[in-house]
Write a protein that holds these residues in place. Structure first.
Motif, short mmCIF file in Angstrom:
data_model
loop_
_atom_site.label_atom_id
_atom_site.label_comp_id
_atom_site.label_asym_id
_atom_site.label_seq_id
_atom_site.Cartn_x
_atom_site.Cartn_y
_atom_site.Cartn_z
N ASN A 1 -6.88 12.04 -7.70
CA ASN A 1 -6.44 13.25 -7.32
C ASN A 1 -5.91 13.81 -8.56
O ASN A 1 -5.88 13.00 -9.42
CB ASN A 1 -4.76 13.56 -6.25
N THR B 1 -2.15 10.77 -8.56
CA THR B 1 -2.15 10.30 -7.36
C THR B 1 -3.05 9.54 -6.69
O THR B 1 -3.96 10.21 -6.74
CB THR B 1 -0.87 10.66 -6.27
N ALA B 2 -3.21 8.64 -6.36
CA ALA B 2 -3.81 7.73 -5.49
C ALA B 2 -3.65 6.88 -4.33
O ALA B 2 -1.92 6.13 -4.27
CB ALA B 2 -4.35 7.06 -6.54
N SER B 3 -4.24 6.20 -3.61
CA SER B 3 -3.79 6.21 -2.60
C SER B 3 -4.67 4.73 -2.33
O SER B 3 -5.28 4.26 -2.73
CB SER B 3 -4.19 6.41 -0.81
N SER C 1 0.48 -0.95 0.17
CA SER C 1 -0.10 -0.43 -0.11
C SER C 1 0.63 1.12 -0.16
O SER C 1 2.42 1.48 0.61
CB SER C 1 -1.07 -0.15 1.43
N GLY C 2 0.28 1.98 -0.64
CA GLY C 2 1.19 3.51 -0.81
C GLY C 2 0.65 4.77 -1.65
O GLY C 2 -0.19 3.53 -2.38
N THR C 3 1.09 5.69 -2.07
CA THR C 3 0.82 6.32 -2.31
C THR C 3 0.95 6.38 -3.85
O THR C 3 2.77 6.42 -4.58
CB THR C 3 0.94 8.23 -2.33
N GLN D 1 1.14 7.18 -8.52
CA GLN D 1 1.11 7.61 -9.74
C GLN D 1 0.70 7.13 -10.60
O GLN D 1 0.86 5.57 -11.14
CB GLN D 1 2.82 8.21 -10.54
#
Ligand code: ARE
Ligand code: CA
Length: 480
Positions: A455, A459-461, A420-422, A424
């Motif tokens: 976003n 980017t997305a989580s 998991s993470g942010t 691109q």
């Protein structure tokens, strides 16, 4: 001959192995069209021998070109093609044109026609002994016992099957007549079985005798899609897949081995297409994780991942449908324990219906890999990214990989636990459904999971936490 003739941007083909025509027609309408599949490879529709115990492979021994097979009769075949085309799903026929039945067989075929293979007598086509290759230049068995003697591979009997001589104008005409009957009904193309065992020049001549596709569903002047089954594992002296790329696409069996490796170790994704190993270029390649032969140890089996290993299989399919190499086909199987075992059958030997359970899975012994949410979701993904032929923002970390497809879709896969993470994603801002979990629903949300927000900076989580479905995929055609 290279264009699969898909409707809109649909891409993925599914092989509904041994399904009956009526079941396929229903599946086109209720599942394949809404999920974004392009088409179906169907089992050989022509009359075949009947073998004790009804193994699946009896259908690879033709008796005639009458459309009377274990999957249904001519009228049922016509109805299926119409119903599928009417919802934009194409039908591709598995065409057995290298040979007729094996020697030692005679009697009546699945359509009631007489035949006698030892006499090379197939009156319902009709073919006589003059239409077949003799045994000159072949080993004493008249069969193929060297896979690296090209003339023997093409002119002698594959597995003892009576070998047609496609150099003869009369044979070419009869084969083209069979293909044209199917084209006129509305099929979009052909898997040419045992392509390796026919001379490319003869195949070219036959394809040039074929009609344009039926204008009820296809633009005028369109030709059928041809993909040739050629098992080229780069052995020295073997027939090369590249000999066929001028006349259509060609099966890339090295891909099955590669994808099995890559699905186990995602760091290897860069080497998925390996020109150094002789693999054909992307636009010529027809690819699949497994096929009806190699999933059961026939036809270059071994080292392939199948439905029996579901987690790895989903990873392999996600890479195949998510990446850019080749034209993809998804296998859809029935459960089996022995290699010859035929499809689920009733007491009288007839094939069982495909039943759909309340949760969307299949019953009666049908595996329906193409309905697994991870695989169906990736078929919809492939449609959404069909015109984005780039891989961007690729991130490989150990046994994990993420990449986006030209701003139209984003995939992440982990083979080592949660990730998991942010990330691109390269996608326009918005709310999307992770199609591995479920599709958009009518309440403005997603089935199976909360929507994912991209976003304005792309980017997305992202979070992958389900060991059995270690994939995350979003695309522009599945917005919440
Ligand atoms: C059956 C029996 C045989 C019997 C024969 C004739 O099993 O024992 O001799 O009938 O009576 C399928 C089955 C066969 C079956 C056949 C006919 O797989 O078992 O034979 O139907 O009923 C080669 C070919 C490739 C071929 C594979 C199987 O190059 O084209 O062998 N694949 C296609 C289909 C098959 C189908 C046929 C062709 C025949 O996908 O489903 O056979 O229509 C190396 C070589 C490969 C070779 C491979 C064989 O890798 O490089 O070229 O593949 O070995 O393992
Ligand atoms: Ca041949």
């Amino acid at each position: 001959y290279h264009d699969p003739n898909c409707k809109d941007n649909r891409v993925a083909m599914v092989h509904l192995f041994e399904w009956k025509w009526n079941d396929i027609a229903a599946e086109c309408e209720r599942f394949l069209a809404p999920m974004g599949y392009c088409g179906v490879q169907v089992s050989p529709p022509n009359e075949h021998v009947i073998v004790d115990g009804y193994p699946w492979w009896q259908r690879y021994q033709p008796v005639s070109y009458k459309l009377e097979s274990r999957s249904g009769n001519r009228q049922e075949f016509i109805n299926m093609v119409e119903r599928c085309n009417n919802v934009g799903i194409r039908i591709y026929v598995d065409a057995i044109i290298n040979h007729m039945s094996g020697t030692g067989r005679s009697g009546k075929g699945s359509g009631g026609s007489d035949f006698d293979a030892d006499e090379m007598h197939f009156p319902a086509v009709p073919y006589t002994i003059a239409d077949f290759n003799g045994c000159g230049g072949c080993p004493a068995c008249c069969c193929i016992n060297s896979w690296t003697d090209v003339a023997q591979v093409r002119n002698c009997r594959l597995l003892g099957l009576t070998d047609l001589n496609q150099a003869l104008p009369g044979v070419r005409q009869k084969i083209a007549g069979f293909l044209n009957d199917l084209i006129d009904i509305g099929v979009a193309g052909f898997r040419i079985d045992a392509g390796k065992h026919m001379w490319p020049a003869d195949l070219k001549a036959i394809s040039e005798l074929t009609n344009d596709l039926n204008t009820k569903w296809f633009p005028a002047g369109r030709k059928a899609f041809f993909f040739y089954e050629v098992i080229d594992l780069a052995q020295v002296g073997e027939v090369r897949a590249q000999e066929y790329t001028g006349i259509g696409k060609v099966t890339e069996f090295r891909y099955c081995i590669k994808i099995d490796d890559v699905a186990g170790g995602l760091w290897g994704i860069h080497g998925l297409y390996d020109p150094g190993w002789g693999m054909v270029e992307s636009t010529d390649a027809f690819v699949f994780v497994d096929n009806h032969d190699n999933q059961r140890g026939h036809g270059g089996g071994g080292n392939v991942v199948t439905y029996k290993n579901p987690r790895k299989y989903k990873v392999a399919q996600a890479v195949t449908l998510g990446y850019t190499y080749g034209h993809p086909r998804v296998m859809s199987s029935y459960e089996f324990t022995t290699d010859g075992q035929g499809p689920p059958a009733n007491g009288d030997g007839s094939t069982k219906d495909v039943v759909i359970n309340a949760d969307g899975s299949c019953g009666n012994g049908w595996v329906c890999e193409h309905r697994w949410q991870a695989i169906a979701g990736m078929a919809s993904f492939r449609k959404a990214v069909a015109n984005a032929n780039t891989i961007d923002n690729q991130r490989t970390e150990g046994n994990k990989v993420a990449f986006s497809r030209g701003g139209r879709g984003f995939v992440a896969i982990s083979n080592e636990g949660s990730w998991s993470g942010t990330f691109q994603t390269g996608m326009p801002s918005g709310r999307y459904c992770n199609v591995i979990r479920g599709c958009p629903n009518s309440n403005g949300g997603c089935n199976g999971a909360e929507p994912v927000t991209v976003n304005s900076d792309g980017t997305a989580s992202v979070s992958i936490a389900d060991w059995d479905n270690p994939i995350f995929a979003i695309h522009v055609e599945a917005k919440a």
